[in-house]
Design a protein around this motif. Sequence first.
Motif: not given
Length: 105
Positions: A61-67
């Motif tokens: 939620p801090n940068d929108g990257r998917y993990w």
Amino acid sequence: MEGRALTSLRPDENDLVGEWVFAAGKMNGDATCARINHLISEVLKELGRDASGWDVLYVDPNDGRYWELTYPKSHMHGGGPPRLTCLSLEQAKVKYGDVLGKEEK
């Protein structure tokens, strides 16, 4: 690991690979395992699982990257130590397309 090291993913990070170490007569996860467990329980938001139920897609939620959480040493008990890998939107869509469609609504 303390404080900030446990709480967020740095922009330059894209792959966290845990290892199991044998110490004091038992197998334990290393500091990276502890960090991955903290991230998936306290920081990242779970979006869904793949068809096998083992691989899990998260968003930061801090940068929108998917993990993606995987257990690449499947020959080991419980799938072995965890791995958390950053996926591009395209990679996430290929493997988790239905999950991403639900998130966008």
